[in-house]
Design an enzyme around this catalytic site. Structure first.
Site, PDB file in Angstrom:
ATOM      1  N   ARG A  56      22.317  -7.703 111.710  1.00  0.00           N
ATOM      2  CA  ARG A  56      23.659  -7.138 111.863  1.00  0.00           C
ATOM      3  C   ARG A  56      24.509  -7.547 110.666  1.00  0.00           C
ATOM      4  O   ARG A  56      24.408  -8.674 110.179  1.00  0.00           O
ATOM      5  CB  ARG A  56      24.319  -7.648 113.145  1.00  0.00           C
ATOM      6  CG  ARG A  56      23.757  -7.030 114.404  1.00  0.00           C
ATOM      7  CD  ARG A  56      24.565  -7.417 115.630  1.00  0.00           C
ATOM      8  NE  ARG A  56      24.437  -8.816 115.958  1.00  0.00           N
ATOM      9  CZ  ARG A  56      25.318  -9.752 115.679  1.00  0.00           C
ATOM     10  NH1 ARG A  56      26.435  -9.443 115.067  1.00  0.00           N
ATOM     11  NH2 ARG A  56      25.112 -11.005 116.003  1.00  0.00           N
ATOM     12  N   TYR A 113      18.787  -0.869 111.285  1.00  0.00           N
ATOM     13  CA  TYR A 113      18.285  -2.034 112.029  1.00  0.00           C
ATOM     14  C   TYR A 113      19.144  -2.432 113.232  1.00  0.00           C
ATOM     15  O   TYR A 113      20.370  -2.506 113.133  1.00  0.00           O
ATOM     16  CB  TYR A 113      18.195  -3.243 111.079  1.00  0.00           C
ATOM     17  CG  TYR A 113      17.270  -4.327 111.617  1.00  0.00           C
ATOM     18  CD1 TYR A 113      15.901  -4.106 111.698  1.00  0.00           C
ATOM     19  CD2 TYR A 113      17.758  -5.545 112.063  1.00  0.00           C
ATOM     20  CE1 TYR A 113      15.046  -5.068 112.204  1.00  0.00           C
ATOM     21  CE2 TYR A 113      16.912  -6.526 112.559  1.00  0.00           C
ATOM     22  CZ  TYR A 113      15.552  -6.278 112.629  1.00  0.00           C
ATOM     23  OH  TYR A 113      14.705  -7.228 113.129  1.00  0.00           O
ATOM     24  N   LYS A 160      25.496  -3.548 120.839  1.00  0.00           N
ATOM     25  CA  LYS A 160      26.674  -4.345 120.458  1.00  0.00           C
ATOM     26  C   LYS A 160      27.908  -3.450 120.254  1.00  0.00           C
ATOM     27  O   LYS A 160      29.019  -3.821 120.634  1.00  0.00           O
ATOM     28  CB  LYS A 160      26.392  -5.129 119.181  1.00  0.00           C
ATOM     29  CG  LYS A 160      25.166  -6.018 119.261  1.00  0.00           C
ATOM     30  CD  LYS A 160      25.308  -7.088 120.299  1.00  0.00           C
ATOM     31  CE  LYS A 160      24.130  -8.040 120.282  1.00  0.00           C
ATOM     32  NZ  LYS A 160      24.218  -9.079 121.299  1.00  0.00           N
ATOM     33  N   HIS A 170      28.971 -11.081 126.439  1.00  0.00           N
ATOM     34  CA  HIS A 170      27.705 -11.397 125.771  1.00  0.00           C
ATOM     35  C   HIS A 170      27.008 -12.476 126.597  1.00  0.00           C
ATOM     36  O   HIS A 170      27.003 -13.647 126.231  1.00  0.00           O
ATOM     37  CB  HIS A 170      28.041 -11.893 124.361  1.00  0.00           C
ATOM     38  CG  HIS A 170      26.874 -12.027 123.442  1.00  0.00           C
ATOM     39  ND1 HIS A 170      26.881 -12.857 122.353  1.00  0.00           N
ATOM     40  CD2 HIS A 170      25.651 -11.428 123.444  1.00  0.00           C
ATOM     41  CE1 HIS A 170      25.734 -12.772 121.717  1.00  0.00           C
ATOM     42  NE2 HIS A 170      24.969 -11.917 122.352  1.00  0.00           N
ATOM     43  N   SER A 190      24.059 -17.510 119.249  1.00  0.00           N
ATOM     44  CA  SER A 190      22.636 -17.386 118.927  1.00  0.00           C
ATOM     45  C   SER A 190      22.034 -18.761 118.643  1.00  0.00           C
ATOM     46  O   SER A 190      22.738 -19.705 118.286  1.00  0.00           O
ATOM     47  CB  SER A 190      22.433 -16.447 117.739  1.00  0.00           C
ATOM     48  OG  SER A 190      23.062 -17.000 116.624  1.00  0.00           O
ATOM     49  N   CYS A 196      20.779 -20.833 120.805  1.00  0.00           N
ATOM     50  CA  CYS A 196      21.125 -21.848 121.812  1.00  0.00           C
ATOM     51  C   CYS A 196      20.293 -21.688 123.080  1.00  0.00           C
ATOM     52  O   CYS A 196      20.666 -22.189 124.136  1.00  0.00           O
ATOM     53  CB  CYS A 196      22.605 -21.769 122.148  1.00  0.00           C
ATOM     54  SG  CYS A 196      23.657 -22.252 120.790  1.00  0.00           S
ATOM     55  N   ASP A 209      21.274 -10.368 127.677  1.00  0.00           N
ATOM     56  CA  ASP A 209      22.198 -10.309 126.532  1.00  0.00           C
ATOM     57  C   ASP A 209      23.608  -9.839 126.884  1.00  0.00           C
ATOM     58  O   ASP A 209      24.556 -10.315 126.287  1.00  0.00           O
ATOM     59  CB  ASP A 209      21.608  -9.385 125.452  1.00  0.00           C
ATOM     60  CG  ASP A 209      22.278  -9.567 124.095  1.00  0.00           C
ATOM     61  OD1 ASP A 209      22.539 -10.722 123.719  1.00  0.00           O
ATOM     62  OD2 ASP A 209      22.543  -8.559 123.418  1.00  0.00           O
ATOM     63  N   ARG A 269      12.157  -9.024 115.536  1.00  0.00           N
ATOM     64  CA  ARG A 269      12.477  -8.733 116.940  1.00  0.00           C
ATOM     65  C   ARG A 269      11.314  -8.091 117.687  1.00  0.00           C
ATOM     66  O   ARG A 269      10.495  -7.381 117.095  1.00  0.00           O
ATOM     67  CB  ARG A 269      13.665  -7.754 117.000  1.00  0.00           C
ATOM     68  CG  ARG A 269      14.931  -8.255 116.340  1.00  0.00           C
ATOM     69  CD  ARG A 269      15.639  -9.236 117.219  1.00  0.00           C
ATOM     70  NE  ARG A 269      16.865  -9.750 116.609  1.00  0.00           N
ATOM     71  CZ  ARG A 269      17.970 -10.032 117.299  1.00  0.00           C
ATOM     72  NH1 ARG A 269      18.012  -9.823 118.590  1.00  0.00           N
ATOM     73  NH2 ARG A 269      19.026 -10.542 116.690  1.00  0.00           N
TER      74      ARG A 269
HETATM   75  C1  OXD Z   1      22.644 -10.766 118.852  1.00  0.00           C
HETATM   76  C2  OXD Z   1      21.598  -9.972 119.509  1.00  0.00           C
HETATM   77  O1  OXD Z   1      22.718 -10.735 117.613  1.00  0.00           O
HETATM   78  O2  OXD Z   1      21.510 -10.035 120.737  1.00  0.00           O
HETATM   79  O3  OXD Z   1      23.419 -11.414 119.562  1.00  0.00           O
HETATM   80  O4  OXD Z   1      20.858  -9.253 118.831  1.00  0.00           O
HETATM   81 MN    MN Z   2      23.158 -10.975 121.642  1.00  0.00          MN
END
Ligand code: OXD
Ligand code: MN
Length: 614
Positions: free
Chosen positions: A86, A226, A235, A255, A277, A279, A302, A395
């Site tokens: 991202r 991507y 998102k 989130h 992220s 964690c 997510d 991913r």
């Molecule tokens: C993020 C995802 O970046 O879930 O939080 O891909």
């Molecule tokens: Mn996420």
């Protein structure tokens, strides 16, 4: 393409479009005129259709078909090495007023942004097919189904969206029947093909624009193919645009994972958790409890949309339909539930390594490292190569219903009652293993000051504390202070006795000797059990200036060989010296919000200062 052939595409499009939804037809017509694709294909969502598209992607070199015996109906894709994540610095919230985007977002005046987009999208799909993907976030039979339509010039995006969201004919029919509102989402890789051009395996543009118009609920994404940049239901819609819808309509787009826990007595509790992220969010969403008799089921990994139910309770729904998980670190020993789902097939892997027998591999997948791989860049790789075989943000994209532990309630259009909310970060010091908030607003204070340490993988100083409110820093679609005020306002809209209890957790605290203060992973189920028992009023807690923490005896540590009640005391210590430093850091963070920071949170900070005697 000539003007005449543009007209031909438009005419053909009008004749073949499988809908009478007037606004949708008009919008698709406008985008055809602007982007000038060679043809238009309305996605029906069928298996046949996706088989044809993935076949074409294999022929084009975008996808590699994996070994059918090991990964049935699965593919690997390799992106342009500059299109791997991202792009937050290229992500914009174009509200009418700058102050409505707040200090956490890039902002541009819509009047300034629109001509830029007009220019970049003009002819951007030339020589390509434009796919029209009707989709719905959350169950189609929800009381208010949340429709979107993504147009894209990437078949890889179509195949991925089919995993991540409910798409196709059924969605379109329902949208048409109620002449429903939909979020228009335009995506182009920004790589038009002129006649005679040969295509590349991963078309994209060095210049990227991920743009949201919150008042119009519209999304425009240019230049990237991507993940969150391109799968616009995730998102862009389900967090940034939906957070604005939630503000306006009285709900929350968060989130968060959602996990259902059932006690040995058969009583169930649903826990939502927000974690930045790295964690352990996916591991917690797919938890295998280490405590006897407790069962965990996944509802989401997510995103969690929470609305107030008929009885004043807060109910959560996972609007997605698939898992888009970070591959490295997901393995048979750390997350067997994810691995079982992935190896059932029907998955698209991006930027992972290939094994010599046509499978995939990434760091942490297996304890044994293969002797030879083809890395994500296409190079030969051996364990001594000194590079990562898979990109750190590689991913797996897998249908969520392949999880053996998926809760049946995942399909419930009304979602599930949320009994507890967890806010968690990665902190070596200061933050106890678990702390219970004293009230809803106190819990929002905890969420608003949520922090995590940057790791060696991230640029910049290691161990620097970064604030990430509710783990939503890159996803709040409006002013961050207004966002906290909206959270606070939920209390008066709900039945206060049914509101979830809020807890701050930290699985990563270190002991003074430097080791982890808590075993983590499946033993986090012990913390969840304590949380459930706090809700039931059966577990003890000790009051501290920052909230209630478990007493040494209150948590179930049975079966843990070398972890004692004394060790637990270390994991939940509240050190006044560390907290003085923390307070200074929180004050600096809160100053960034300016006048939009709610007074109730200023009061929480003042109260904490007083309790700490600072
Ligand atoms: C993020 C995802 O970046 O879930 O939080 O891909
Ligand atoms: Mn996420």
């Amino acid at each position: 393409m000539s003007e005449r052939s543009d007209q031909t595409v438009l005419d053909a499009e009008r004749q073949t479009a499988p809908t009478t939804h007037a606004k949708l037809l008009a919008w698709v017509g406008d985008i055809v005129e602007l982007t000038q694709p060679e043809s238009v294909h309305w996605i029906d969502g069928s298996q046949q259709e996706v088989d044809r598209l993935t076949g074409e992607l294999v022929d084009a070199g975008t996808l590699v078909r994996l070994n059918e015996a090991k990964f049935p109906n699965s593919f690997a894709a390799f992106s342009d090495p500059k299109d791997v994540a991202r792009v937050e610095e290229r992500t914009f919230i174009c509200s009418q007023e700058k102050q409505d985007a707040g200090f956490t977002n890039n902002w541009m005046d819509p009047q300034e942004m629109k001509p830029i987009l007009q220019d970049r999208f003009s002819g951007s799909m030339r020589g390509r097919t434009m796919y029209v993907i009707p989709f719905v976030m959350g169950p189609l039979d929800a009381e208010h189904p949340q429709f979107g339509v993504e147009v894209t010039d990437s078949a890889y995006v179509v195949a991925s969206m089919r995993i991540m969201a409910r798409i196709g004919d059924d969605v379109l029919a329902k949208m048409e029947a109620s002449d429903a509102f939909f979020v228009p989402a335009v995506h182009s890789v920004g790589a038009p093909l002129e006649s005679g051009d040969t295509d590349v395996a991963w078309p994209c543009n060095p210049e990227k624009w991920i743009v949201h118009f919150p008042e119009e609920r519209a999304i425009w994404s240019y230049g990237s193919g991507y993940g969150g940049n391109a799968l616009l239901g995730k998102k862009c819609f389900a967090l940034r645009i939906a957070s604005v819808m939630g503000r306006d309509e009285g709900w929350l787009a968060e989130h968060m994972l959602i996990l259902k826990l059932t006690s040995p007595e058969g009583k169930s509790y649903n826990v939502a958790g927000a974690f930045p992220s790295a964690c352990g969010k996916t591991n917690l969403a797919l938890l295998e409890p280490s405590i006897k008799g407790w069962k965990a089921e996944t509802l989401g990994d997510d995103i969690n949309w929470m609305r107030i139910g008929k009885e004043g309770e807060l109910r959560g729904v996972n609007p997605e339909y698939g898992l888009f998980g970070v591959a490295p670190g997901t393995g048979w020993s750390t997350n067997p539930n994810a691995m079982r789902a992935i190896t059932k097939g029907n998955s698209i892997f991006t930027n992972v390594a290939l094994t010599d027998d046509g499978g995939v591999w990434w760091e942490g997948m297996t304890d044994d490292v293969p002797e030879h791989l083809t890395d994500w860049l296409g190079n030969d790789w051996t364990p001594g190569s000194g590079t990562k075989a898979a990109h750190p943000n590689s991913r797996f994209c897998t249908p969520i219903d392949q999880l053996d532990m998926l809760s049946e309630e995942f399909h419930n259009p009304e979602g599930v009652e949320i009994h507890a909310i967890l806010f968690g970060g990665r902190r070596k010091t200061t933050i106890p293993l678990v702390t219970e908030a004293s009230s809803w607003t106190n819990g929002i204070f905890m969420g608003s000051t949520l922090s995590s340490e940057t790791t060696a993988a991230a640029a910049g100083a290691v161990g620097r504390v970064r604030r990430d409110p509710m783990a939503m820093l890159p996803f709040i679609g409006y002013d961050a202070g207004d966002y906290l005020r909206h959270w606070d306002s939920i209390e008066s809209k709900a039945d206060p006795s049914r509101l979830p209890r809020i807890f701050l957790v930290n699985w990563f605290r270190r002991t003074p000797e430097g080791g982890f203060a808590w075993p983590g992973f499946s033993d986090n189920s012990r913390v969840l059990k304590w949380i459930v028992e706090r809700i039931e009023g059966t577990a003890d807690a000790r009051e501290t200036p920052i909230g209630k923490v478990p007493t040494g005896e209150s948590m179930d540590l049975s079966g843990l060989d070398s972890f004692t009640a004394e060790d637990l005391e270390v994991a939940v210590t509240v050190d006044p010296e560390e907290w003085k430093q923390e307070l200074a850091d929180i004050e600096e963070w809160y100053a960034k919000f300016g006048p939009s920071l709610p007074q109730s949170l200023q009061d929480e900070l003042a109260g904490l200062k007083q309790r700490l005697g600072a």
